[in-house]
Design a protein around this motif. Structure first.
Motif, PDB file in Angstrom:
ATOM      1  N   UNK A  33     -44.644  83.225  51.615  1.00 53.19           N
ATOM      2  CA  UNK A  33     -44.730  82.794  50.226  1.00 53.19           C
ATOM      3  C   UNK A  33     -44.141  81.409  49.996  1.00 53.19           C
ATOM      4  N   UNK A  34     -43.185  80.981  50.845  1.00 51.20           N
ATOM      5  CA  UNK A  34     -42.613  79.650  50.693  1.00 51.20           C
ATOM      6  C   UNK A  34     -43.659  78.565  50.854  1.00 51.20           C
ATOM      7  N   UNK A  35     -44.311  78.442  52.025  1.00 51.59           N
ATOM      8  CA  UNK A  35     -45.383  77.456  52.170  1.00 51.59           C
ATOM      9  C   UNK A  35     -46.528  77.651  51.181  1.00 51.59           C
ATOM     10  N   UNK A  36     -46.856  78.908  50.864  1.00 56.66           N
ATOM     11  CA  UNK A  36     -47.931  79.143  49.902  1.00 56.66           C
ATOM     12  C   UNK A  36     -47.554  78.632  48.511  1.00 56.66           C
ATOM     13  N   UNK A  37     -46.303  78.792  48.114  1.00 58.51           N
ATOM     14  CA  UNK A  37     -45.863  78.275  46.810  1.00 58.51           C
ATOM     15  C   UNK A  37     -45.916  76.755  46.792  1.00 58.51           C
ATOM     16  N   UNK A  38     -45.441  76.128  47.859  1.00 60.17           N
ATOM     17  CA  UNK A  38     -45.521  74.665  47.895  1.00 60.17           C
ATOM     18  C   UNK A  38     -46.961  74.196  47.775  1.00 60.17           C
ATOM     19  N   UNK A  39     -47.880  74.917  48.395  1.00 62.78           N
ATOM     20  CA  UNK A  39     -49.280  74.524  48.293  1.00 62.78           C
ATOM     21  C   UNK A  39     -49.825  74.744  46.885  1.00 62.78           C
ATOM     22  N   UNK A  40     -49.399  75.821  46.232  1.00 63.01           N
ATOM     23  CA  UNK A  40     -49.798  76.021  44.829  1.00 63.01           C
ATOM     24  C   UNK A  40     -49.255  74.903  43.945  1.00 63.01           C
ATOM     25  N   UNK A  41     -48.029  74.481  44.216  1.00 60.85           N
ATOM     26  CA  UNK A  41     -47.452  73.386  43.432  1.00 60.85           C
ATOM     27  C   UNK A  41     -48.214  72.087  43.658  1.00 60.85           C
ATOM     28  N   UNK A  42     -48.752  71.905  44.836  1.00 64.69           N
ATOM     29  CA  UNK A  42     -49.584  70.731  45.105  1.00 64.69           C
ATOM     30  C   UNK A  42     -50.935  70.856  44.431  1.00 64.69           C
ATOM     31  N   UNK A  43     -51.518  72.045  44.491  1.00 62.76           N
ATOM     32  CA  UNK A  43     -52.865  72.253  43.970  1.00 62.76           C
ATOM     33  C   UNK A  43     -52.901  72.363  42.449  1.00 62.76           C
ATOM     34  N   UNK A  44     -51.920  73.027  41.860  1.00 68.66           N
ATOM     35  CA  UNK A  44     -51.973  73.337  40.418  1.00 68.66           C
ATOM     36  C   UNK A  44     -50.598  73.186  39.782  1.00 68.66           C
ATOM     37  N   UNK A  45     -50.010  71.998  39.839  1.00 67.33           N
ATOM     38  CA  UNK A  45     -48.640  71.836  39.329  1.00 67.33           C
ATOM     39  C   UNK A  45     -48.497  72.139  37.848  1.00 67.33           C
TER      40      UNK A  45
END
Length: 266
Positions: free
Chosen positions: A105-117
């Motif tokens: 979930x850590x890397x996935x959250x960072x990617x969500x923050x990049x994709x949909x901040x």
């Protein structure tokens, strides 16, 4: 538990509770399934937070033991998972949400923050995964042995060559830090974050702390927080207070704030 279907992708998910939406990303690596957010986690996140939040969790696409399925997108593994998460929230009519993620979930959250901040109100990263230079192929090797063969056995359209290419893109193409974003991205991230470090091979303490030091709106919980187990309720209280502090005010929050204001008024 219902399914959300989008083309060739079928996502198995769970929704419990009411209130502001909270997406819960289970641990378990590429075998991330809903039980990893409940009976296999340090605490049952759905049971803990469904009294205040509309909790949504899901099986990761193609996870062993799960019921979510879809193409193996070799060229964009992290983004394929983000597609599923954002599409599920769209399906549920949710624009903005909080997110709590364990392990992968850590890397996935960072990617969500990049994709949909603009959609992520605040995020909690519990025992986040990260890169260890002394174990550069840890995730590649673990998933090649513990995820790939079982996936190929149940999906004749997927070969081990495809699995190896997928894992190479996921864990070897950018073998550093949190895999999905750069340190410059973390430095610029203004989303409130709460990080609960761990220190096992897949959850490096150094990466969790570096993320917390770089991100301007980050907080860190106590460490260690899982052992002894008597510390877990304290960490959960920290998560609860963090989520309350950053969720948009609803009718209950406004009423509570008004009562507090009245109590403080001369």
């Amino acid at each position: 538990m219902p399914f959300h279907e989008r083309g060739a992708v079928r996502i198995h998910y769970l929704e419990e509770g009411s209130g502001f939406p909270l997406l819960i990303i289970p641990g378990g690596g590429l075998n991330s399934t809903m039980p990893f957010a409940m009976d296999r986690a340090p605490f049952n996140a759905v049971e803990t937070f469904r009294d205040e939040y509309r909790c949504i969790t899901m099986d990761l696409r193609n996870a062993g033991g799960g019921q979510s399925s879809g193409p193996l997108e070799v060229d964009r593994p992290w983004d394929a998972f983000a597609d599923d998460q954002l599409a599920l929230m769209d399906h549920l009519g949710i624009r903005e949400f909080l997110v709590l993620g364990f392990c992968i979930g850590g890397p996935l959250i960072w990617n969500l923050l990049r994709r949909a901040p603009d959609r992520i109100v605040a995020a909690v990263l519990a025992q986040p995964s990260g890169y260890r230079p002394e174990l550069p192929d840890l995730f590649y090797d673990n998933n090649r042995a513990g995820w790939g063969p079982a996936l190929c056995a149940r999906r004749p359209d997927i070969t081990m060559e495809m699995v190896e290419a997928f894992l190479t893109r996921m864990y070897r193409a950018n073998p550093d830090f949190v895999f999905t974003v750069s340190r410059d991205f973390v430095r610029a991230c203004q989303t409130p974050l709460l990080i609960l470090p761990d220190d096992v091979p897949a959850h490096p303490y150094a990466v969790a702390m570096e993320s917390a030091l770089l991100a301007p709106q980050a907080q860190v919980s106590l460490y260690p927080w899982k052992d002894p187990k008597e510390r877990i309720p304290l960490a959960v209280r920290h998560i609860r207070s963090f989520l309350r502090a950053h969720r948009p005010a609803g009718p209950t929050d406004r009423a509570s704030g008004a009562r507090e204001a009245d109590a403080l008024a001369p």
